[in-house]
Design a protein around this motif. Structure first.
Motif, PDB file in Angstrom:
ATOM      1  N   ALA A  31      14.727   8.398   0.705  1.00 43.58           N
ATOM      2  CA  ALA A  31      15.748   8.229  -0.338  1.00 43.58           C
ATOM      3  C   ALA A  31      15.136   7.649  -1.615  1.00 43.58           C
ATOM      4  N   ALA A  32      14.212   6.697  -1.466  1.00 41.55           N
ATOM      5  CA  ALA A  32      13.558   6.096  -2.630  1.00 41.55           C
ATOM      6  C   ALA A  32      12.735   7.139  -3.383  1.00 41.55           C
ATOM      7  N   VAL A  33      12.024   7.983  -2.640  1.00 37.90           N
ATOM      8  CA  VAL A  33      11.220   9.040  -3.270  1.00 37.90           C
ATOM      9  C   VAL A  33      12.132  10.040  -3.966  1.00 37.90           C
ATOM     10  N   ASP A  91       0.836  -1.212   0.000  1.00 38.70           N
ATOM     11  CA  ASP A  91       0.000   0.000   0.000  1.00 38.70           C
ATOM     12  C   ASP A  91       0.864   1.253   0.000  1.00 38.70           C
ATOM     13  N   LEU A  92       1.934   1.230   0.793  1.00 38.06           N
ATOM     14  CA  LEU A  92       2.846   2.370   0.853  1.00 38.06           C
ATOM     15  C   LEU A  92       3.494   2.611  -0.514  1.00 38.06           C
ATOM     16  N   GLN A 138       3.976   5.833  -5.439  1.00 41.12           N
ATOM     17  CA  GLN A 138       3.859   5.930  -6.893  1.00 41.12           C
ATOM     18  C   GLN A 138       2.887   7.043  -7.267  1.00 41.12           C
ATOM     19  N   GLU A 139       1.775   7.129  -6.529  1.00 35.48           N
ATOM     20  CA  GLU A 139       0.806   8.197  -6.777  1.00 35.48           C
ATOM     21  C   GLU A 139       1.442   9.566  -6.499  1.00 35.48           C
ATOM     22  N   MET A 140       2.242   9.633  -5.452  1.00 36.38           N
ATOM     23  CA  MET A 140       2.873  10.892  -5.050  1.00 36.38           C
ATOM     24  C   MET A 140       3.884  11.368  -6.086  1.00 36.38           C
ATOM     25  N   THR A 141       4.639  10.439  -6.656  1.00 40.51           N
ATOM     26  CA  THR A 141       5.728  10.811  -7.568  1.00 40.51           C
ATOM     27  C   THR A 141       5.339  10.705  -9.043  1.00 40.51           C
ATOM     28  N   GLY A 142       4.306   9.944  -9.326  1.00 40.78           N
ATOM     29  CA  GLY A 142       3.952   9.709 -10.720  1.00 40.78           C
ATOM     30  C   GLY A 142       4.887   8.729 -11.409  1.00 40.78           C
ATOM     31  N   ARG A 143       5.707   8.044 -10.620  1.00 38.34           N
ATOM     32  CA  ARG A 143       6.679   7.083 -11.161  1.00 38.34           C
ATOM     33  C   ARG A 143       6.431   5.705 -10.565  1.00 38.34           C
ATOM     34  N   ARG A 144       6.738   4.678 -11.327  1.00 35.46           N
ATOM     35  CA  ARG A 144       6.589   3.298 -10.859  1.00 35.46           C
ATOM     36  C   ARG A 144       7.807   2.915 -10.016  1.00 35.46           C
TER      37      ARG A 144
END
Length: 83
Positions: free
Chosen positions: A73-75, A44-45, A50-56
């Protein structure tokens, strides 16, 4: 997006989706041991990020995430590849 802004957004996600007090969401906090997330919560996180960044997010990369700092760091990495 700065690291502080990312942390604020992550705190919102944890509060809204997992009912975790934002004060507990610190860069050092361990997702599974301290914040009591389970594997379904981790999925879920990842979706919320993904929704927050628009990236997979690649599953093999997200498996390495253990702390809130790792999430930040991932974001940041996703946002850099987006720019």
């Amino acid at each position: 997006m700065s690291e502080a802004e990312i942390l604020d957004r992550i705190r919102e996600i944890f509060h809204e989706n997992f009912d975790i007090d934002p004060a507990r969401v610190t860069p050092e906090a361990h997702l599974f041991e301290e914040l009591d997330l389970d594997s379904i919560d981790a999925v879920d996180l990842a979706i919320k990020l993904q929704e927050m960044t628009g990236r997979r997010i690649k599953p093999e990369e997200f498996k390495q995430v253990r702390t809130v700092g790792d999430v930040i760091a991932a974001v940041e990495s996703l946002l850099v590849t987006q720019a």
